[in-house]
Write a protein that holds these residues in place. Structure first.
Motif, mmCIF file in Angstrom:
data_model
loop_
_atom_site.group_PDB
_atom_site.id
_atom_site.type_symbol
_atom_site.label_atom_id
_atom_site.label_comp_id
_atom_site.label_asym_id
_atom_site.label_seq_id
_atom_site.Cartn_x
_atom_site.Cartn_y
_atom_site.Cartn_z
ATOM 1 N N PRO A 3 -16.987 31.262 13.221
ATOM 2 C CA PRO A 3 -15.942 30.802 14.155
ATOM 3 C C PRO A 3 -15.384 29.441 13.762
ATOM 4 C CG PRO A 3 -17.717 31.814 15.386
ATOM 5 C CD PRO A 3 -18.166 31.787 13.945
ATOM 6 N N ARG A 7 -11.506 28.651 12.887
ATOM 7 C CA ARG A 7 -10.740 27.582 13.533
ATOM 8 C C ARG A 7 -10.028 26.709 12.492
ATOM 9 N NH1 ARG A 7 -10.299 22.446 15.127
ATOM 10 N NH2 ARG A 7 -9.607 22.086 17.264
ATOM 11 N N GLU A 27 -6.502 20.720 22.085
ATOM 12 C CA GLU A 27 -7.605 21.169 22.945
ATOM 13 C C GLU A 27 -7.716 22.686 22.868
ATOM 14 O OE1 GLU A 27 -8.158 19.485 26.853
ATOM 15 O OE2 GLU A 27 -6.752 17.888 26.355
ATOM 16 N N ASP A 28 -8.916 23.163 22.510
ATOM 17 C CA ASP A 28 -9.078 24.583 22.191
ATOM 18 C C ASP A 28 -8.917 25.502 23.390
ATOM 19 O OD1 ASP A 28 -9.518 23.537 19.776
ATOM 20 O OD2 ASP A 28 -11.497 24.428 19.441
ATOM 21 N N SER A 29 -9.181 24.971 24.583
ATOM 22 C CA SER A 29 -9.121 25.849 25.755
ATOM 23 C C SER A 29 -7.707 25.969 26.314
ATOM 24 C CB SER A 29 -10.053 25.316 26.849
ATOM 25 O OG SER A 29 -9.636 24.004 27.202
ATOM 26 N N SER A 68 -4.360 30.672 22.916
ATOM 27 C CA SER A 68 -5.023 29.377 22.712
ATOM 28 C C SER A 68 -5.953 29.478 21.508
ATOM 29 C CB SER A 68 -5.840 28.992 23.951
ATOM 30 O OG SER A 68 -6.983 29.839 24.034
ATOM 31 N N ASP A 70 -9.238 28.941 21.525
ATOM 32 C CA ASP A 70 -10.440 29.679 21.923
ATOM 33 C C ASP A 70 -10.211 31.184 21.885
ATOM 34 O OD1 ASP A 70 -12.051 27.504 22.237
ATOM 35 O OD2 ASP A 70 -11.703 27.291 24.395
ATOM 36 N N SER A 71 -9.100 31.638 22.514
ATOM 37 C CA SER A 71 -8.871 33.084 22.572
ATOM 38 C C SER A 71 -8.583 33.644 21.181
ATOM 39 C CB SER A 71 -7.737 33.411 23.540
ATOM 40 O OG SER A 71 -6.508 32.946 23.031
ATOM 41 N N THR A 74 -11.975 33.909 19.276
ATOM 42 C CA THR A 74 -12.738 35.019 19.845
ATOM 43 C C THR A 74 -12.190 36.361 19.375
ATOM 44 O OG1 THR A 74 -13.111 33.673 21.810
ATOM 45 C CG2 THR A 74 -13.549 36.045 22.020
ATOM 46 N N GLU A 77 -12.791 36.792 15.411
ATOM 47 C CA GLU A 77 -14.168 36.717 14.893
ATOM 48 C C GLU A 77 -14.669 38.068 14.350
ATOM 49 O OE1 GLU A 77 -18.320 36.388 14.428
ATOM 50 O OE2 GLU A 77 -17.482 37.549 16.096
#
Lengths: 83, 465
Positions: A3, A7, A27-29, A68, A70-71, A74, A77
């Motif tokens: 991951p 990124r 910001e990842d979120s 984003s 994060d999404s 995910t 991955e």
């Protein structure tokens, strides 16, 4: 790819697409759109660069998963684990 | 057998931009150009030891370095150029000149606002309201594109002369329709001219074209000049390839054409009846006067002046004569804010554009054509110097292009500069894998054409490799 490596790769793609953006404070979120100036053409480029660089195919109905960092990580991955 | 992923017809701004997008994403791409050089309508040439642009007055849609919104920023990102690569210098200031009023404008909308407040004090608030209404238009979605710009303006602006004056530059720089303008086209042009603005590379259009070609080739794209497409080969509901004027056959998974809607349909071998004449009617003559001094020495410091000699702006093809002298555009490529280290152009240049009738120019025999060029040069310049300082005594060389010249460079029906009045916004055609790009998307000018090529490549040619 781990991951963290995914990124890094997304950051590299974003800096290629939008060289004027400062990505260090991303910001990842939070959604990309709220933090950097990306339009629909730029989102297409994230998809296209992933295909060009890693042969990762992302169907159009999944584009929403790239909202984003994060999404995106995910979502990618399982697709990039073995690269 | 040569098989391409995409064949692009036309090496103008839109075709080259589309080619860069596709080649960047590893497609095997070929750009085919009938002419001996690149650029299409926006080409360049050399004559009597001087460099000329065919048609460039200004690069519209100018936004400064670092701007993140707008077509210029978008195309730089999409083509991976730096802002500096286009070497754009801003205009000095332009004007809309009518007999009873004159409005100056620059790349700062505040100047136009204050000019309107000066000439039309009771329209100041109305103009503010108009700006608010236009702020939200998305030129990529192009919702509500149809509709009358005149009717839309009349809802907000209550002074008819101001409506005419606002429409004058917008129609001059991108309206394929006579008399009125589509609402969407109006929004696109209003932003590109009044809200963004004018700029120019010191070296002219060749700088931008060379940047595009160099990039396209470095990505592995093929460019074939002197390679006009005589026929698009069709199998059922799909295009399968092209036949060149010299008989060579090339095959492709899809074709993207910047030749225009009507012109492209005519190439398709499955369309046998003559396509109804839907091409645009608006074509121009343009003269270039080379001066023995800088234009500002003669009192001309403006970049572009759009003039009209009555309170009613007439935007239509002249019927009874070769040209219509009532309105025109004067532009000096000297009057840009070039960096001090490059100085200014060696010669003073005055460009002048006038509306012309394509059929009448095409009907002239060679001798009469040459004679009429001289005659209309004199008359159009005499018309223009009613609105700008008289530069005629300082002219040392001239050149004139006509609708016939435009036809030769672009192959467009009627020598139409802004494409067909009926825009095909999504670029689709009767064939599943044949698409259009270029002036028939409603995007015009250098930046608009490039964005058109990019967006059509993205929408139709990239998703299935």
């Amino acid at each position: 790819m781990t991951p963290a490596e995914i990124r890094d790769e997304i950051i590299d793609i974003l800096s290629d697409i939008a060289p004027d953006e400062d990505l260090s404070g991303l910001e990842d979120s939070k959604s990309f759109r709220d933090q950097i100036e990306l339009d629909s053409m730029d989102f297409l480029d994230i998809v296209m660069e992933l295909r060009k660089r890693h042969r990762v195919q992302i169907p159009e109905e999944d584009y929403g998963q790239l909202a984003s960092m994060d999404s995106t990580v995910t979502y990618l991955e399982p697709k990039m684990r073995d690269i | 057998m040569v098989q391409y992923d995409t064949i692009i017809i036309g090496a103008g701004m839109s075709g080259l931009a589309a080619g860069i997008r596709l080649a960047h994403y590893d497609q095997k791409v070929c750009v085919l150009e009938r002419h001996t050089t690149i650029g299409g309508l926006n080409s360049f040439y050399r004559m009597n030891g001087r460099d000329y642009d065919v048609g460039l007055h200004a690069v519209t849609n100018f936004t400064p370095a670092g701007a993140k919104k707008g077509p210029l920023a978008r195309l730089l990102r999409q083509l991976r150029f730096r802002w500096e690569d286009f070497e754009l210098s801003e205009q000095c200031g332009s004007a809309i000149a009518f007999p009873s009023a004159r409005l100056r404008f620059t790349n700062d909308i505040e100047v136009l606002k204050s000019e309107i407040a000066r000439e039309f004090p009771n329209q100041r608030d109305n103009f503010e309201r108009l700006l608010g209404q236009l702020a939200d238009y998305d030129d990529l979605k192009q919702e509500n594109f149809a509709g009358s710009a005149r009717a839309f303006l009349a809802e907000t602006i209550t002074e008819p002369l101001l409506i005419e004056m606002l429409l004058c530059p917008l129609m001059w720089y991108g309206n394929a329709r006579e008399d009125d303008m589509d609402y969407g086209q109006f929004c696109i042009m209003f932003r590109s001219i009044f809200l963004e603005g004018f700029a120019r590379p010191f070296k002219g259009v060749r700088l931008i074209l060379r940047a595009l070609v160099r990039r396209f080739r470095s990505l592995g794209g093929e460019l074939k000049l002197r390679s006009g497409v005589s026929r698009i080969k069709v199998d059922g509901d799909r295009a399968v390839g092209v036949v060149l004027d010299n008989g060579t056959e090339l095959w492709a998974k899809r074709i993207l054409s910047s030749a225009g809607i009507v012109e492209t349909q005519r190439m398709c071998e499955d369309i046998t009846e003559e396509v109804p004449a839907r091409a645009g009617q608006l074509s121009f003559i343009e003269s270039i006067s080379v001066l023995d001094c800088q234009p500002n020495k003669l009192g001309f410091g403006e970049t572009i002046v759009f003039y009209n000699d009555s309170d009613q702006f007439h935007w239509r093809k002249p019927i009874d004569s070769l040209c219509d002298l009532r309105t025109g555009v004067v532009c000096s490529p000297n009057n840009y804010l070039y960096p001090a280290e490059v100085g200014n152009l060696n010669d003073g240049i005055m460009r002048l554009t006038t509306i012309a009738n394509f059929d009448r120019w095409m009907a002239l025999d060679e001798q009469e054509y040459a004679r009429q060029k001289c005659w209309w040069y004199d008359r159009s310049v005499a018309s223009a110097v009613r609105f700008v300082p008289d530069f005629r005594a300082h002219t040392i060389d001239t050149d004139v292009f006509t609708p016939k010249t435009i036809r030769r460079f672009t192959w467009h029906d009627n020598g139409a500069v802004y494409g067909a009045p009926e825009k095909k916004l999504d670029g689709t055609t009767h064939l599943k894998n044949l698409f259009l790009c270029g002036t028939d998307q409603g995007f015009v000018g250098i930046i608009g054409s490039i964005v058109s090529g990019i967006s059509m490549a993205n929408m139709h040619c990239l998703r299935d490799p």
